[in-house]
Design an enzyme around this catalytic site. Structure first.
Site, PDB file in Angstrom:
ATOM      1  N   SER A 171      -2.527   1.577   8.582  1.00  0.00           N
ATOM      2  CA  SER A 171      -3.053   0.898   7.404  1.00  0.00           C
ATOM      3  C   SER A 171      -1.958  -0.030   6.891  1.00  0.00           C
ATOM      4  O   SER A 171      -0.846   0.423   6.574  1.00  0.00           O
ATOM      5  CB  SER A 171      -3.424   1.918   6.322  1.00  0.00           C
ATOM      6  OG  SER A 171      -3.791   1.266   5.128  1.00  0.00           O
TER       7      SER A 171
ATOM      8  N   ARG B 285      -1.016  -5.497  -7.754  1.00  0.00           N
ATOM      9  CA  ARG B 285      -2.235  -4.910  -8.309  1.00  0.00           C
ATOM     10  C   ARG B 285      -2.563  -5.380  -9.728  1.00  0.00           C
ATOM     11  O   ARG B 285      -3.725  -5.669 -10.020  1.00  0.00           O
ATOM     12  CB  ARG B 285      -2.168  -3.384  -8.245  1.00  0.00           C
ATOM     13  CG  ARG B 285      -2.036  -2.800  -6.837  1.00  0.00           C
ATOM     14  CD  ARG B 285      -2.681  -3.649  -5.776  1.00  0.00           C
ATOM     15  NE  ARG B 285      -2.712  -3.026  -4.456  1.00  0.00           N
ATOM     16  CZ  ARG B 285      -2.702  -3.707  -3.337  1.00  0.00           C
ATOM     17  NH1 ARG B 285      -2.639  -5.033  -3.367  1.00  0.00           N
ATOM     18  NH2 ARG B 285      -2.767  -3.101  -2.171  1.00  0.00           N
TER      19      ARG B 285
ATOM     20  N   ASP C  60      -3.524   2.859  -5.568  1.00  0.00           N
ATOM     21  CA  ASP C  60      -4.162   1.623  -6.036  1.00  0.00           C
ATOM     22  C   ASP C  60      -5.334   1.869  -6.977  1.00  0.00           C
ATOM     23  O   ASP C  60      -5.596   1.070  -7.873  1.00  0.00           O
ATOM     24  CB  ASP C  60      -4.602   0.769  -4.845  1.00  0.00           C
ATOM     25  CG  ASP C  60      -3.428   0.060  -4.182  1.00  0.00           C
ATOM     26  OD1 ASP C  60      -2.378  -0.046  -4.827  1.00  0.00           O
ATOM     27  OD2 ASP C  60      -3.570  -0.372  -3.034  1.00  0.00           O
TER      28      ASP C  60
ATOM     29  N   ASP D 186     -14.084  -0.854   4.309  1.00  0.00           N
ATOM     30  CA  ASP D 186     -14.470  -0.230   3.040  1.00  0.00           C
ATOM     31  C   ASP D 186     -15.027  -1.233   2.034  1.00  0.00           C
ATOM     32  O   ASP D 186     -16.094  -1.010   1.447  1.00  0.00           O
ATOM     33  CB  ASP D 186     -13.275   0.516   2.427  1.00  0.00           C
ATOM     34  CG  ASP D 186     -12.963   1.805   3.166  1.00  0.00           C
ATOM     35  OD1 ASP D 186     -13.848   2.303   3.883  1.00  0.00           O
ATOM     36  OD2 ASP D 186     -11.830   2.307   3.036  1.00  0.00           O
TER      37      ASP D 186
END
Length: 400
Positions: A177, A97, A126, A16
């Site tokens: 993932s 994050r 996220d 991505d």
């Protein structure tokens, strides 16, 4: 329509974020893309990731070391807050994050970018964490999220990248993932999307299966200074070494696995698997030390603060004014949380078996049932009368 001229892109090297580079250039008219990969102790060689970004079309590829800041400025405050989302998840991924967002904003200022970008999809947490953190740090920066808008399936995304020379795996080696940093790993997707599917042993990396753990227990004493972990077995260690060492010990004994259904920010329930050995142990030890050094009313009140604090982190509100206000309260409570906690590791369990502190408000002469007892037993009857007076009055009035 040109959405931005120069963009700093959060970059992982995956499909991505790699496809984001030609997509931003060809579909959204971005002139220059600078990628930023954050080293948060994930144990991955970031050199090839840096090179891949350049091959994909980035004009510059940055790798920023944030390991120490990650521990001292994000993980340690969360430990002082005993932060467990939904009373289980110690926020190992969520804590990363706001730091990555800070890195993006700083790089955007340094390189004169007018936007930052990330590869988050519309269903995850996220996207919320990045967008809100960037907004709080620099509300004038645009935030671009192409993967949230391009509407391509996984196969279409890979095909789009191949048109621009972005290699795709010949076969998908894993259906999962996975996100990793020094604090732990998160594993989702694939067969794990079935809540009844038992996680296969192959998904774990930081923790041993119980059958493979040592037969004999291992003891470690964790030292805290004002709520911050500073020592293992009496030896002063820097924050990164302490976390690394405790990950190894706890993981070797099968400690640190979490399998839960959690409530995402966007309203979706998600099955998540986590490995967070050191973080879980440190929070448990820290909370135990607080029971020795804080008064009952402070402890009870702090438990409610901890729940709110955890939710703020999970929901992407690290830089929120309420979070900052709670930081001040928590920091004040930690002034006396200094001491040691002894932990026994054995067969998937980390059991606290001892604690001590110079600031302890545990009084043996009051707690003992032996001859040293100094508690005034005569005071108990009067205390109970006063304590129960509202109940007595209520009973008298309602029984007639």
């Amino acid at each position: 329509m040109v959405r931005a001229h120069k963009v700093v892109l959060a970059y992982s090297g995956g499909v991505d974020t790699s496809v984001c580079i030609p997509y931003l250039i060809n579909e959204w008219g971005v002139k220059e893309i600078i990628t930023l990969a954050a080293d948060l102790g994930q144990g991955e060689e970031l050199g090839p990731i840096k090179e891949k970004a350049l091959r994909c079309g980035a004009v510059e590829s940055l790798v920023v070391d944030g390991v120490e800041a990650f521990v001292t400025e994000y993980a340690f405050p969360a430990i002082q807050a005993n932060a467990l989302y939904e009373n289980r998840y110690p926020l190992s991924t969520a804590l990363a994050r706001p730091l990555i967002a800070k890195m993006l904003v700083e790089a955007a200022v340094k390189y004169g970018a007018d936007a930052v970008a990330h590869g988050c999809t519309a269903k995850g947490n996220d996207q919320v964490r990045f967008d809100l953190a960037i907004m709080a740090l620099n509300p004038n920066l645009k935030v671009l999220a192409p993967a949230r808008e391009w509407g391509m399936s996984r196969e279409e995304t890979i095909a789009y990248g191949e048109k621009f020379g972005i290699e795709s795996p010949v076969k998908k080696s894993s259906p999962y993932s996975i996100d990793r940093n020094l604090l732990g790993r998160s594993i989702e997707a694939g067969p794990l999307e079935d809540p009844m599917h038992e996680p296969p042993e192959e998904i774990y990396l930081m923790t041993k299966a119980i059958a493979d753990t040592p037969e004999q227990p291992e003891y470690i004493t964790i030292g805290f200074t004002k709520g911050l972990p500073t020592h293992l077995d009496g030896k002063n260690l820097d924050p990164v070494t302490l976390i690394t060492r405790l990950n190894e010990v706890a993981g070797n004994h099968g400690v640190g696995r979490i399998d839960m259904i959690e409530n995402r920010v966007v309203g979706i329930k998600s099955r998540e698997i986590y490995e967070t050995p050191a973080l879980l142990v440190l929070i448990a030890a820290h909370r135990d030390l607080e029971s020795l050094t804080l008064t009952a009313d402070v402890t009870r009140y702090k438990r409610g603060i901890e729940q709110t604090y955890s939710e703020l982190i999970y929901q992407g509100l690290w830089y929120n004014p309420l979070k900052q206000a709670l930081d001040a309260f928590i920091l004040n409570t930690q002034e006396r949380v200094t001491g040691s906690v002894r932990v026994k590791f054995h067969k998937g369990n980390a059991t606290i078996v001892g604690r001590e502190s110079e600031n302890s408000i545990y009084a043996p002469s009051l707690a003992t049932y032996g001859a040293e007892d100094q508690f005034d037993h005569r005071a108990a009857e009067g205390f109970i009368y006063i304590w129960g007076l509202p109940t007595r009055v209520w009973a008298e009035k309602t029984r007639g």
